[in-house]
Write an enzyme that holds these catalytic residues in place. Structure first.
Site, PDB file in Angstrom:
ATOM      1  N   GLY A  70      -0.596   0.719  -2.868  1.00 31.19           N
ATOM      2  CA  GLY A  70       0.609   1.075  -3.425  1.00 31.19           C
ATOM      3  C   GLY A  70       1.617   1.439  -2.674  1.00 31.19           C
ATOM      4  N   GLN A 100       8.852   5.627   0.822  1.00 29.42           N
ATOM      5  CA  GLN A 100       7.689   4.839   2.218  1.00 29.42           C
ATOM      6  C   GLN A 100       8.806   4.197   2.465  1.00 29.42           C
ATOM      7  OE1 GLN A 100       3.862   4.918  -0.244  1.00 29.42           O
ATOM      8  NE2 GLN A 100       3.417   5.031   1.578  1.00 29.42           N
ATOM      9  N   CYS A 112      -2.502   7.047   3.140  1.00 28.06           N
ATOM     10  CA  CYS A 112      -1.528   7.184   2.694  1.00 28.06           C
ATOM     11  C   CYS A 112      -0.951   6.614   3.966  1.00 28.06           C
ATOM     12  CB  CYS A 112      -0.566   8.298   2.281  1.00 28.06           C
ATOM     13  SG  CYS A 112       1.025   8.447   1.850  1.00 28.06           S
ATOM     14  N   LEU A 113      -0.303   5.240   3.383  1.00 28.45           N
ATOM     15  CA  LEU A 113       0.443   4.521   4.762  1.00 28.45           C
ATOM     16  C   LEU A 113       1.096   5.616   5.687  1.00 28.45           C
ATOM     17  CD1 LEU A 113       0.725   1.238   3.023  1.00 28.45           C
ATOM     18  CD2 LEU A 113      -1.003   1.286   3.897  1.00 28.45           C
ATOM     19  N   HIS A 129      -0.842   8.873  -7.107  1.00 28.36           N
ATOM     20  CA  HIS A 129      -0.262   8.775  -5.913  1.00 28.36           C
ATOM     21  C   HIS A 129       0.713   8.758  -5.345  1.00 28.36           C
ATOM     22  CE1 HIS A 129      -1.531   9.217  -1.385  1.00 28.36           C
ATOM     23  NE2 HIS A 129      -0.168   8.124  -1.294  1.00 28.36           N
ATOM     24  N   GLU A 130       1.694   7.333  -6.147  1.00 28.23           N
ATOM     25  CA  GLU A 130       2.497   6.760  -5.709  1.00 28.23           C
ATOM     26  C   GLU A 130       3.865   7.686  -6.535  1.00 28.23           C
ATOM     27  OE1 GLU A 130       2.758   4.585  -3.425  1.00 28.23           O
ATOM     28  OE2 GLU A 130       0.653   4.497  -3.469  1.00 28.23           O
ATOM     29  N   HIS A 134       5.165   9.996  -4.603  1.00 23.07           N
ATOM     30  CA  HIS A 134       5.952  10.100  -3.689  1.00 23.07           C
ATOM     31  C   HIS A 134       7.512   9.941  -4.057  1.00 23.07           C
ATOM     32  CE1 HIS A 134       3.711   9.167  -0.029  1.00 23.07           C
ATOM     33  NE2 HIS A 134       3.482   8.407  -0.792  1.00 23.07           N
TER      34      HIS A 134
END
Length: 194
Positions: free
Chosen positions: A45, A50, A106-107, A148-149, A152
């Site tokens: 995701g 991000q 998380c990225l 999760h996304e 953000h």
């Protein structure tokens, strides 16, 4: 185009994103770029903040989870096989069911993982790249990826859900990430790196 991933500590990760208007952005190009960036970083995701954009958009592809035997019966989660989507102007309408734990990463926060509890089901309204509106229900891992996304887009990160002791334990690692003192297999943009 592969964007650098914005690292922990950048103020854009803490902003509530704005809704976009139809035809404001080339959504075909944006979604292609976001998927390309996500795949280059081995993610499932990626939210617009991000990659430095303060807009209400995220992409998901749960395929990697469909290939793993992560559920209780040891079978792959086939509901994630074709779970590749872009969510534009999403709004979670409801969340329900028992909260369950899963170790998230998380990225934007490479090298750190933590157990996060989330409700097992949700209903979400969003637009696709053709500006068609959808209202859909998700559960299990698909719901978790969306939650999760979606966080953000609200300026929340998975580390916000961790217990106080765990937060204290990772505080130095988070500071290091914001300074660029971290190894990642993908390009990143660090807020405190000169």
């Amino acid at each position: 185009m592969i964007y650098p991933i914005v690292a922990y500590g950048d103020p854009i990760l803490r902003k509530v994103t704005r809704f976009i208007e139809k035809d404001e952005i080339d959504l075909t190009k944006l979604s292609a770029d976001m998927f390309e960036t996500m795949y280059a970083a081995n993610g499932v995701g990626l939210a617009a903040p991000q990659i430095g954009l303060n807009i209400r958009v995220f992409v998901v592809d749960g395929t990697p989870f469909s290939e793993k035997d992560d559920d209780e019966d040891g079978e792959p989660d086939l509901s994630l096989v074709d779970f590749k989507k872009i969510f534009i102007n999403p709004e979670i309408l409801s969340e329900e069911g028992e909260e369950w734990s899963f170790e998230e990463g998380c990225l934007s926060i490479p090298g750190i993982r933590g157990e996060v509890y989330r409700p097992e089901k949700l209903r979400i309204r969003y637009r696709d790249a053709d500006w068609n509106e959808h209202v859909e229900d998700y559960e299990g891992m698909a719901a978790r990826i969306i939650q999760h996304e979606y966080d953000h887009l609200l300026g929340k990160l998975f580390v916000d859900y961790l217990p106080t002791l765990k937060k204290q334990f990772i505080k130095k690692k988070l500071t290091d990430i914001s300074k660029g003192n971290v190894d990642a297999d993908y390009r990143m943009r660090f807020p405190a790196k000169k």
